[in-house]
Write an enzyme that holds these catalytic residues in place. Structure first.
Site, mmCIF file in Angstrom:
data_model
loop_
_atom_site.group_PDB
_atom_site.id
_atom_site.type_symbol
_atom_site.label_atom_id
_atom_site.label_comp_id
_atom_site.label_asym_id
_atom_site.label_seq_id
_atom_site.Cartn_x
_atom_site.Cartn_y
_atom_site.Cartn_z
ATOM 1 N N LYS A 168 0.126 4.225 -0.308
ATOM 2 C CA LYS A 168 -0.560 5.401 0.252
ATOM 3 C C LYS A 168 -0.337 6.617 -0.659
ATOM 4 O O LYS A 168 -0.314 6.481 -1.862
ATOM 5 C CB LYS A 168 -0.081 5.673 1.679
ATOM 6 C CG LYS A 168 -0.084 4.422 2.551
ATOM 7 C CD LYS A 168 0.048 4.756 3.995
ATOM 8 C CE LYS A 168 0.281 3.468 4.777
ATOM 9 N NZ LYS A 168 0.049 3.618 6.184
ATOM 10 N N GLU A 170 -6.902 4.509 7.689
ATOM 11 C CA GLU A 170 -6.696 5.933 7.379
ATOM 12 C C GLU A 170 -7.910 6.517 6.660
ATOM 13 O O GLU A 170 -8.240 7.690 6.834
ATOM 14 C CB GLU A 170 -5.404 6.104 6.560
ATOM 15 C CG GLU A 170 -4.176 5.908 7.453
ATOM 16 C CD GLU A 170 -2.943 5.374 6.751
ATOM 17 O OE1 GLU A 170 -2.892 5.394 5.506
ATOM 18 O OE2 GLU A 170 -2.031 4.921 7.470
ATOM 19 N N HIS A 214 -9.435 0.900 4.737
ATOM 20 C CA HIS A 214 -8.175 1.127 5.458
ATOM 21 C C HIS A 214 -8.441 2.084 6.612
ATOM 22 O O HIS A 214 -9.252 3.011 6.483
ATOM 23 C CB HIS A 214 -7.135 1.712 4.495
ATOM 24 C CG HIS A 214 -5.753 1.718 5.090
ATOM 25 N ND1 HIS A 214 -5.348 2.664 6.003
ATOM 26 C CD2 HIS A 214 -4.706 0.875 4.923
ATOM 27 C CE1 HIS A 214 -4.100 2.410 6.363
ATOM 28 N NE2 HIS A 214 -3.682 1.329 5.728
ATOM 29 N N GLY A 238 2.274 2.169 10.688
ATOM 30 C CA GLY A 238 3.222 3.269 10.553
ATOM 31 C C GLY A 238 3.891 3.695 11.847
ATOM 32 O O GLY A 238 4.490 4.771 11.902
ATOM 33 N N GLU A 291 -5.428 -5.111 10.485
ATOM 34 C CA GLU A 291 -4.425 -4.071 10.682
ATOM 35 C C GLU A 291 -4.717 -3.335 11.989
ATOM 36 O O GLU A 291 -5.542 -2.396 12.008
ATOM 37 C CB GLU A 291 -4.472 -3.071 9.525
ATOM 38 C CG GLU A 291 -4.143 -3.674 8.187
ATOM 39 C CD GLU A 291 -3.551 -2.629 7.255
ATOM 40 O OE1 GLU A 291 -2.424 -2.807 6.824
ATOM 41 O OE2 GLU A 291 -4.215 -1.618 6.999
ATOM 42 N N SER A 319 3.400 -2.200 10.411
ATOM 43 C CA SER A 319 4.845 -2.202 10.666
ATOM 44 C C SER A 319 5.512 -3.532 10.339
ATOM 45 O O SER A 319 6.454 -3.945 11.014
ATOM 46 C CB SER A 319 5.130 -1.777 12.112
ATOM 47 O OG SER A 319 4.669 -0.452 12.321
ATOM 48 N N ASN A 366 0.869 -1.184 0.000
ATOM 49 C CA ASN A 366 0.000 0.000 0.000
ATOM 50 C C ASN A 366 0.903 1.231 0.000
ATOM 51 O O ASN A 366 1.452 1.599 1.029
ATOM 52 C CB ASN A 366 -0.884 -0.030 1.257
ATOM 53 C CG ASN A 366 -1.696 1.234 1.430
ATOM 54 O OD1 ASN A 366 -1.828 2.023 0.493
ATOM 55 N ND2 ASN A 366 -2.236 1.432 2.622
HETATM 56 C C1 PEP Z 1 -0.730 0.072 5.924
HETATM 57 O O1 PEP Z 1 -0.754 1.212 5.538
HETATM 58 O O2 PEP Z 1 -1.629 -0.687 5.583
HETATM 59 C C2 PEP Z 1 0.373 -0.360 6.786
HETATM 60 C C3 PEP Z 1 0.306 -1.529 7.343
HETATM 61 O O3 PEP Z 1 1.396 0.539 6.972
HETATM 62 P P1 PEP Z 1 2.819 0.220 7.652
HETATM 63 O O4 PEP Z 1 3.315 -1.074 7.045
HETATM 64 O O5 PEP Z 1 3.678 1.373 7.305
HETATM 65 O O6 PEP Z 1 2.581 0.054 9.113
#
Ligand code: PEP
Length: 254
Positions: A14, A102, A100, A176, A170, A216, A12
């Site tokens: 983003k 976000e 997601h 992040g 998630e 992460s 992803n």
């Molecule tokens: C994500 O945006 O779905 C995600 C898991 O981000 P990160 O790997 O940076 O934590």
């Protein structure tokens, strides 16, 4: 016998990257994929909308798949700034990420809206990657499983099956932040999601449906997460933005 589920490594991107970054990243992954005989994983990249066409060109014929980060819930019409699932499919997307955290936060998307978007992705012939996950406050309050079950039930589109839908767990606190879920935390939620899926789509489809972990994930922690019995891949943000890290995560699935 336990169902065999192919690991999905999904990136992803983003709201990151310019044309040159997307070209380098997509073609770098395509090059590696082309050199890999019978990869043990399926690889997907989800660039920002304006970079989808360029990325599609860069990965053509490599086996790396293309996905989008969102779609509108309805087919067409007066929705300035939005993108239909039909158009995404038309330009080569195979999957759409929906729900997601976000988007749930930035755009106040509800389970109902996420479910409608996932349904639109399926109607357009793509796969939906339905994201769910609890906040840190919810986990601290002992509500992680309840929250995930509720989001799953509310966000899963009708007609969902193991071929057209992927769940991404998630934990919001892990996205992040560098604070990855422990293998025990991840397995507990993934197993609970699979159990909840039995009620929603039946035991056969629940056993076959892929459940990704996201939050992460890095090359250094991917192997132990991907080895868990109910973890079937990763949805990766930060570490999907460079070839070495993203490929390193995929290699951990082999
Ligand atoms: C994500 O945006 O779905 C995600 C898991 O981000 P990160 O790997 O940076 O934590």
């Amino acid at each position: 016998m336990a169902a065999k589920r192919k690991i999905l490594i999904a990136g992803n991107w983003k709201m990151n990257g310019l044309k040159k970054d997307a070209r380098a990243l997509a073609s770098g992954l395509a090059k590696k994929m082309k050199k890999t005989e019978r990869p043990a994983f399926e690889m997907l990249i989800c660039p920002p909308f304006p970079l989808l066409g360029l990325a599609a060109d860069a990965i053509r014929g490599s086996g790396v798949k293309l996905g989008a980060q969102d779609c509108h819930a309805i087919e067409r019409g007066a929705h300035t700034g939005d993108t239909s699932a039909g158009l995404l499919a038309n330009i080569g997307c195979k999957y759409v990420i929906v729900g997601h955290s976000e988007r749930r936060t930035d755009h106040e998307e509800t389970d109902k809206q996420v479910r409608a978007k996932a349904g639109a992705a399926l109607n357009a012939g793509m796969g939906a990657i339905v994201c769910i996950g609890e906040t840190w406050a919810e986990r601290k309050a002992g509500k992680a499983l309840v929250v995930n079950r509720k989001q799953l039930k509310g966000s899963l589109p009708s007609g969902a099956n193991a071929k057209n839908t992927v769940i991404a767990y998630e934990p919001v606190w892990a996205i992040g932040t560098g604070q990855v879920a422990t293998p025990a935390q991840a397995q507990e939620v993934h197993a609970a999601i699979r159990k909840a899926l039995i009620k929603l789509i039946g035991a056969d489809e629940a056993a076959k449906m892929r459940i990704l972990y996201g939050g992460s994930m890095k090359p250094g922690n991917a192997a132990e997460l991907l080895a868990l019995p109910d973890v079937d891949g990763g949805l990766i943000g930060g570490a999907s933005l460079n070839v070495v890290d993203f490929w390193g995560i995929a290699a951990a699935a082999s």
